[in-house]
Design a protein around this motif. Structure first.
Motif, mmCIF file in Angstrom:
data_model
loop_
_atom_site.group_PDB
_atom_site.id
_atom_site.type_symbol
_atom_site.label_atom_id
_atom_site.label_comp_id
_atom_site.label_asym_id
_atom_site.label_seq_id
_atom_site.Cartn_x
_atom_site.Cartn_y
_atom_site.Cartn_z
ATOM 1 N N GLN A 37 0.830 -1.204 0.000
ATOM 2 C CA GLN A 37 0.000 0.000 0.000
ATOM 3 C C GLN A 37 0.869 1.261 0.000
ATOM 4 O O GLN A 37 0.535 2.251 -0.650
ATOM 5 C CB GLN A 37 -0.927 0.010 1.205
ATOM 6 N N PHE A 38 1.984 1.216 0.719
ATOM 7 C CA PHE A 38 2.900 2.359 0.737
ATOM 8 C C PHE A 38 3.479 2.623 -0.647
ATOM 9 O O PHE A 38 3.602 3.785 -1.069
ATOM 10 C CB PHE A 38 4.029 2.129 1.750
ATOM 11 N N VAL A 39 3.831 1.557 -1.367
ATOM 12 C CA VAL A 39 4.336 1.716 -2.735
ATOM 13 C C VAL A 39 3.277 2.367 -3.616
ATOM 14 O O VAL A 39 3.581 3.233 -4.440
ATOM 15 C CB VAL A 39 4.785 0.349 -3.301
ATOM 16 N N ALA A 40 2.017 1.967 -3.429
ATOM 17 C CA ALA A 40 0.929 2.550 -4.222
ATOM 18 C C ALA A 40 0.773 4.039 -3.921
ATOM 19 O O ALA A 40 0.613 4.853 -4.845
ATOM 20 C CB ALA A 40 -0.376 1.808 -3.947
ATOM 21 N N VAL A 41 0.824 4.406 -2.668
ATOM 22 C CA VAL A 41 0.678 5.821 -2.299
ATOM 23 C C VAL A 41 1.883 6.630 -2.793
ATOM 24 O O VAL A 41 1.724 7.755 -3.294
ATOM 25 C CB VAL A 41 0.496 5.964 -0.771
ATOM 26 N N LEU A 42 3.069 6.061 -2.693
ATOM 27 C CA LEU A 42 4.259 6.739 -3.193
ATOM 28 C C LEU A 42 4.173 6.934 -4.709
ATOM 29 O O LEU A 42 4.547 7.992 -5.228
ATOM 30 C CB LEU A 42 5.512 5.935 -2.833
ATOM 31 N N ALA A 43 3.647 5.948 -5.412
ATOM 32 C CA ALA A 43 3.469 6.090 -6.857
ATOM 33 C C ALA A 43 2.449 7.176 -7.174
ATOM 34 O O ALA A 43 2.591 7.891 -8.172
ATOM 35 C CB ALA A 43 3.054 4.756 -7.471
ATOM 36 N N LEU A 44 1.421 7.326 -6.334
ATOM 37 C CA LEU A 44 0.454 8.410 -6.546
ATOM 38 C C LEU A 44 1.098 9.782 -6.354
ATOM 39 O O LEU A 44 0.724 10.747 -7.023
ATOM 40 C CB LEU A 44 -0.743 8.246 -5.614
ATOM 41 N N VAL A 45 2.069 9.862 -5.456
ATOM 42 C CA VAL A 45 2.818 11.106 -5.301
ATOM 43 C C VAL A 45 3.572 11.412 -6.597
ATOM 44 O O VAL A 45 3.603 12.554 -7.063
ATOM 45 C CB VAL A 45 3.776 11.029 -4.091
ATOM 46 N N PHE A 46 4.160 10.372 -7.191
ATOM 47 C CA PHE A 46 4.857 10.563 -8.467
ATOM 48 C C PHE A 46 3.892 10.933 -9.586
ATOM 49 O O PHE A 46 4.263 11.670 -10.505
ATOM 50 C CB PHE A 46 5.660 9.319 -8.838
ATOM 51 N N VAL A 47 2.669 10.446 -9.523
ATOM 52 C CA VAL A 47 1.650 10.841 -10.501
ATOM 53 C C VAL A 47 1.363 12.335 -10.363
ATOM 54 O O VAL A 47 1.299 13.058 -11.370
ATOM 55 C CB VAL A 47 0.355 10.016 -10.324
ATOM 56 N N ALA A 48 1.192 12.801 -9.140
ATOM 57 C CA ALA A 48 0.922 14.225 -8.922
ATOM 58 C C ALA A 48 2.088 15.080 -9.398
ATOM 59 O O ALA A 48 1.886 16.124 -10.046
ATOM 60 C CB ALA A 48 0.645 14.479 -7.439
ATOM 61 N N ILE A 49 3.308 14.641 -9.120
ATOM 62 C CA ILE A 49 4.486 15.376 -9.583
ATOM 63 C C ILE A 49 4.550 15.360 -11.110
ATOM 64 O O ILE A 49 4.847 16.377 -11.736
ATOM 65 C CB ILE A 49 5.765 14.778 -8.959
ATOM 66 N N GLY A 50 4.242 14.218 -11.700
ATOM 67 C CA GLY A 50 4.257 14.106 -13.159
ATOM 68 C C GLY A 50 3.237 15.008 -13.820
ATOM 69 O O GLY A 50 3.506 15.603 -14.871
ATOM 70 N N ILE A 51 2.055 15.117 -13.219
ATOM 71 C CA ILE A 51 1.038 16.014 -13.760
ATOM 72 C C ILE A 51 1.526 17.460 -13.698
ATOM 73 O O ILE A 51 1.374 18.218 -14.669
ATOM 74 C CB ILE A 51 -0.297 15.840 -13.009
ATOM 75 N N ALA A 52 2.103 17.849 -12.575
ATOM 76 C CA ALA A 52 2.599 19.218 -12.440
ATOM 77 C C ALA A 52 3.717 19.504 -13.441
ATOM 78 O O ALA A 52 3.742 20.573 -14.080
ATOM 79 C CB ALA A 52 3.097 19.451 -11.016
ATOM 80 N N ILE A 53 4.627 18.560 -13.615
ATOM 81 C CA ILE A 53 5.734 18.759 -14.556
ATOM 82 C C ILE A 53 5.211 18.813 -15.988
ATOM 83 O O ILE A 53 5.653 19.635 -16.798
ATOM 84 C CB ILE A 53 6.790 17.658 -14.381
ATOM 85 N N THR A 54 4.250 17.937 -16.308
ATOM 86 C CA THR A 54 3.670 17.939 -17.654
ATOM 87 C C THR A 54 2.995 19.269 -17.958
ATOM 88 O O THR A 54 3.176 19.844 -19.038
ATOM 89 C CB THR A 54 2.663 16.785 -17.802
ATOM 90 N N LEU A 55 2.201 19.754 -17.017
ATOM 91 C CA LEU A 55 1.550 21.044 -17.233
ATOM 92 C C LEU A 55 2.563 22.169 -17.363
ATOM 93 O O LEU A 55 2.366 23.114 -18.146
ATOM 94 C CB LEU A 55 0.565 21.329 -16.099
ATOM 95 N N GLY A 56 3.641 22.083 -16.623
ATOM 96 C CA GLY A 56 4.694 23.093 -16.735
ATOM 97 C C GLY A 56 5.344 23.084 -18.106
ATOM 98 O O GLY A 56 5.577 24.155 -18.697
ATOM 99 N N TRP A 57 5.648 21.904 -18.640
ATOM 100 C CA TRP A 57 6.239 21.827 -19.971
ATOM 101 C C TRP A 57 5.282 22.264 -21.053
ATOM 102 O O TRP A 57 5.681 22.905 -22.040
ATOM 103 C CB TRP A 57 6.767 20.425 -20.255
ATOM 104 N N ILE A 58 4.001 21.924 -20.901
ATOM 105 C CA ILE A 58 3.021 22.353 -21.893
ATOM 106 C C ILE A 58 2.863 23.869 -21.889
ATOM 107 O O ILE A 58 2.815 24.506 -22.941
ATOM 108 C CB ILE A 58 1.664 21.639 -21.663
ATOM 109 N N SER A 59 2.794 24.453 -20.700
ATOM 110 C CA SER A 59 2.670 25.908 -20.630
ATOM 111 C C SER A 59 3.921 26.594 -21.173
ATOM 112 O O SER A 59 3.832 27.656 -21.784
ATOM 113 C CB SER A 59 2.388 26.350 -19.199
#
Length: 86
Positions: free
Chosen positions: A61-83
Motif C-alpha cells: 500500500q505504501f508503494v501505491a501511495v508513493l506512486a500516486l505522489v509521483f503521478v501528482a508530480i508528473g502532472i505538475a511537470i507535464t503542465l509546466g512543460w506544456i505551458s
C-alpha cells in the motif's frame, strides 16, 4: 523540444499510475484472501505470520501511495512543460 519533454512527462505519469493501480489492487487482493501468494507454492498466511503479512500488505500500500505522489508530480511537470511550450 518542450513538446518532447511534455511527452516524456506524460509517459512518466502514465507509468506511475499503472504502478500505483497495480500495487493497490495487489494489496487489496492480499487483504481479501488473507494470503500473500508469490505463485511458487509458498505463501505468507495472515494467521501463521501476522507481522510478516501486515508488513507485506502495508508495504505494498505504501508503494501505491508513493506512486500516486509521483503521478501528482508528473502532472505538475507535464503542465509546466506544456505551458512553457505554448
Amino acid at each position: 523540444m518542450e513538446w518532447l519533454w511534455a511527452a516524456i512527462s506524460v509517459c512518466w505519469t502514465i507509468g506511475a499510475w499503472v504502478v500505483a493501480r497495480t500495487a493497490w489492487t495487489i494489496a487489496r487482493h492480499w487483504g481479501q484472501a488473507g494470503v500473500v501468494d508469490r505463485g511458487m507454492g509458498r505463501g505468507l498466511d495472515r494467521e501463521d505470520n501476522p507481522v510478516g503479512f501486515a508488513l507485506a500488505y502495508r508495504g505494498t500500500q505504501f508503494v501505491a501511495v508513493l506512486a500516486l505522489v509521483f503521478v501528482a508530480i508528473g502532472i505538475a511537470i507535464t503542465l509546466g512543460w506544456i505551458s512553457r511550450a505554448l
